[in-house]
Design an enzyme around this catalytic site. Sequence first.
Site, short mmCIF file in Angstrom:
data_model
loop_
_atom_site.label_atom_id
_atom_site.label_comp_id
_atom_site.label_asym_id
_atom_site.label_seq_id
_atom_site.Cartn_x
_atom_site.Cartn_y
_atom_site.Cartn_z
N HIS A 133 47.52 33.86 35.96
CA HIS A 133 47.99 34.96 35.13
C HIS A 133 49.28 35.55 35.70
CE1 HIS A 133 43.90 34.85 33.44
NE2 HIS A 133 44.39 35.55 32.43
N LYS A 137 48.48 41.67 36.12
CA LYS A 137 47.04 41.75 35.82
C LYS A 137 46.33 42.42 36.98
CE LYS A 137 43.12 38.92 34.33
NZ LYS A 137 42.80 39.85 33.22
#
EC number: 1.17.1.8
Length: 247
Positions: A133, A137
């Site tokens: 990611h 995040k």
Amino acid sequence: MTIRVAVLGAAGRMGSTTAQAVRDAEGLELVAEVDAGDDVAALAGRADVAVDFTLPDVTEANVHALLDAGIHAVVGTTGWDDDALGRVSDHVGRTAGLGVLVAPNFSLSAVLAMRFAAQAAPYFASAEVVELHHPRKVDAPSGTAVHTARGIADARGAAGSPPMPDATETALPGARGAVVDGVRVHALRLEGLVAHEEILLSNPGELMTIRTDTFDRASFMPGVLLAVREIADHPGLTVGLDAYLDL
């Protein structure tokens, strides 16, 4: 009948994308865009369904407030643990037919990848999950990776599969990743990424990789809109969008 929809976390990336998708969707009406400091209880009587893309430290409180207001809750915020899910399950069970969907991922490719991995897991000796990611995040591993690992573990357990081989005796802390129900999960955070997952399953002499890549948040919107339209037919707590699909 038009479904009235509120979006919580509307100023965020996922929230703003969701709000626009609701505006553009047939049969849905965007009635509120809620952000930090706004009173969720004020949505009572105004919204039929609320979509929550907020933060892990506030999402459970939001769901309880929505249930108190008589509103179905579609939740895309990750970071849920079993205790929080248990509290929500107890609460929604005391309502008159309300539904809560907590979905680790709304991407249809990700939902299908999780299902494929669970179906394949009993046929392989080893399985590990790698999620990738963007560096903004806030939770690791991702809810999608945790849900994937649990699906693999459940399928292997139901099939009576033996423990996965691993002769590691020494390792730097974290080198072998987190362990979710016996399945290793590895989290990468790299600039330029959105959301990606690799599920690796192997036997002696062979490796199968199931991979899903999200390049734009628009890919989540078909799943979000499906959930908004279907949640009234699914009272109680549901974890995972796959329960709403004919798989």
